[in-house]
Design a protein around this motif. Structure first.
Motif, PDB file in Angstrom:
ATOM      1  N   ASP A 161       9.563 -11.340   3.991  1.00  0.00           N
ATOM      2  CA  ASP A 161       9.279 -11.951   5.277  1.00  0.00           C
ATOM      3  C   ASP A 161       7.838 -11.657   5.683  1.00  0.00           C
ATOM      4  O   ASP A 161       7.123 -12.534   6.179  1.00  0.00           O
ATOM      5  CB  ASP A 161      10.254 -11.407   6.331  1.00  0.00           C
ATOM      6  CG  ASP A 161      10.079 -12.082   7.678  1.00  0.00           C
ATOM      7  OD1 ASP A 161      10.257 -13.305   7.746  1.00  0.00           O
ATOM      8  OD2 ASP A 161       9.765 -11.385   8.660  1.00  0.00           O
ATOM      9  N   SER A 296      10.343 -15.789  -0.724  1.00  0.00           N
ATOM     10  CA  SER A 296      10.534 -16.028   0.706  1.00  0.00           C
ATOM     11  C   SER A 296      12.009 -15.927   1.082  1.00  0.00           C
ATOM     12  O   SER A 296      12.860 -16.532   0.429  1.00  0.00           O
ATOM     13  CB  SER A 296      10.023 -17.421   1.085  1.00  0.00           C
ATOM     14  OG  SER A 296      10.394 -17.758   2.406  1.00  0.00           O
ATOM     15  N   ILE A 298      12.960 -17.175   3.835  1.00  0.00           N
ATOM     16  CA  ILE A 298      13.089 -18.258   4.812  1.00  0.00           C
ATOM     17  C   ILE A 298      13.255 -19.620   4.150  1.00  0.00           C
ATOM     18  O   ILE A 298      14.157 -20.386   4.485  1.00  0.00           O
ATOM     19  CB  ILE A 298      11.854 -18.282   5.735  1.00  0.00           C
ATOM     20  CG1 ILE A 298      11.724 -16.959   6.483  1.00  0.00           C
ATOM     21  CG2 ILE A 298      11.942 -19.449   6.720  1.00  0.00           C
ATOM     22  CD1 ILE A 298      10.401 -16.793   7.209  1.00  0.00           C
TER      23      ILE A 298
END
Length: 354
Positions: A161, A296, A298
């Motif tokens: 993150d 990642s 996300i």
């Protein structure tokens, strides 16, 4: 590794914090004003007149000594910029002009004293609590993002993150450690990636969403959500947000180009954990460059291909200025190609290491 660091710190709950790509400041706030010192305790107050105002407005204590990382930002998007951009602020002349061109944000990570009370012999957990109580969180000031855990996997995810947000990695801290001037010793341990390389290929991606702008971009879109094409799933998983590289003309032109593709809900062919202010049906392909491809937590592009529960994302992406009118959305860079580019990065670093 995160596991080794936790073992080194006593197999207990630690504080993992973003390690930003900026300059370390020691900030002395007094009734007569604010003074800024570098890591080597050189006075550099004249380089950051905007920091003086940020400290005066957003540090509640009348007198305090704090440490923070100053980072260059894109004021229109809020994105953090590479360290090289910040170095434009380190000049003797033209400081006012540099301040306008390269605005900064402050991430506070330690507190030595507040209102004439010495905190250097307090454990870090207590210093952090006091820091959070005196630093006001705004768009330009905040305590550095932190996670308290004893789980190595949580730390690894938090590092992904951090990297996705433009950081170098993490600093893992012993919550019981006292402050030691100029020395982190064993109570603060850096956790960085095992590789870092420059990405030289351009990547063609599809615009699938947009976020409203602020600052000079108020009233238009400030950043866009980009996706690659997954030819196995026949969908478009997100891989990056982008707000750098757009001219004033681009900022006016793109909303017009995208208007007919607006969607009130997420298009069924789009896969994204981020929710933009406006969705677009996949159509417009643009050419981008980036410093590298990172893991990642996300973005879902390539999810699980490199590491469980991790996708891939672009670090410091930039629009090259080229709209790929010659490409349909299905002709964009594929997830397989992005995975291959990520693996090539590792091979390049291995060759350099040898």
């Amino acid at each position: 590794s995160a596991k080794a660091i936790i073992a080194k710190l006593g197999n207990k709950v630690v504080a993992a914090e973003y390690k930003l790509d900026g300059e370390r400041l020691q900030i002395h706030k007094r009734k007569e004003g604010v003074t800024l010192f570098s890591r080597r305790l050189e006075v550099i107050t004249h380089n950051y007149p905007d920091v003086l105002e940020l400290v005066a407005k957003n540090v509640a204590s009348g007198e305090a000594i704090l440490e923070a990382e100053v980072v260059a930002i894109n004021e229109d998007t809020g994105e953090y910029l590479p360290f090289q951009e910040l170095m434009h602020r380190r000049r003797k002349y033209g400081v006012a002009e540099a301040m306008k061109q390269y605005p900064v944000a402050l991430n506070f990570f330690d507190l030595l004293s507040a209102d004439r009370k010495d905190y250097t012999n307090f454990p870090y957990g207590e210093r952090r609590a006091k820091l959070e109580s005196v630093v006001k969180e705004t768009e330009r000031t905040r305590p550095v993002p932190a996670l308290r855990t004893a789980d190595p996997e949580e730390i690894e995810k938090f590092m992904e993150d951090a990297i996705a947000n433009g950081c170098e990695g993490l600093v893992v801290k012993d919550l019981d450690g006292v402050y030691r001037a100029g020395a982190r010793e064993f109570s603060w341990v850096k956790l960085k990636r095992e590789y870092r390389s420059e990405l030289t290929d351009t990547i063609d991606l599809v615009i699938v969403g947009a976020f409203h702008g602020r600052g000079r971009r108020a009233g238009t879109y400030g950043t866009y959500l980009l996706a690659a094409y997954d030819d196995k799933k026949a969908n478009f998983p997100s891989v990056s947000k982008i707000g750098t590289g757009f001219t004033d003309e681009d900022l006016q032109k793109f909303p017009r180009l995208l208007k007919k593709y607006e969607s009130r809900v997420k298009p069924p062919s789009v896969e994204s954990n981020l929710v933009p202010d406006v969705w677009f049906r996949p159509h417009l392909v643009i050419e981008t460059i980036a410093s590298e491809i990172t893991l990642s937590p996300i973005h879902p592009a390539g999810m699980g291909r490199i590491r469980k529960e991790s996708g891939l994302a672009l670090r410091f992406p930039k629009f090259t200025g080229k709209i790929r009118d010659d490409k349909k959305p299905e002709d964009a860079t594929t997830v397989d190609e992005i995975v291959e580019m990520y693996n090539l990065q590792l091979k390049k670093v291995e060759r350099v290491a040898q």
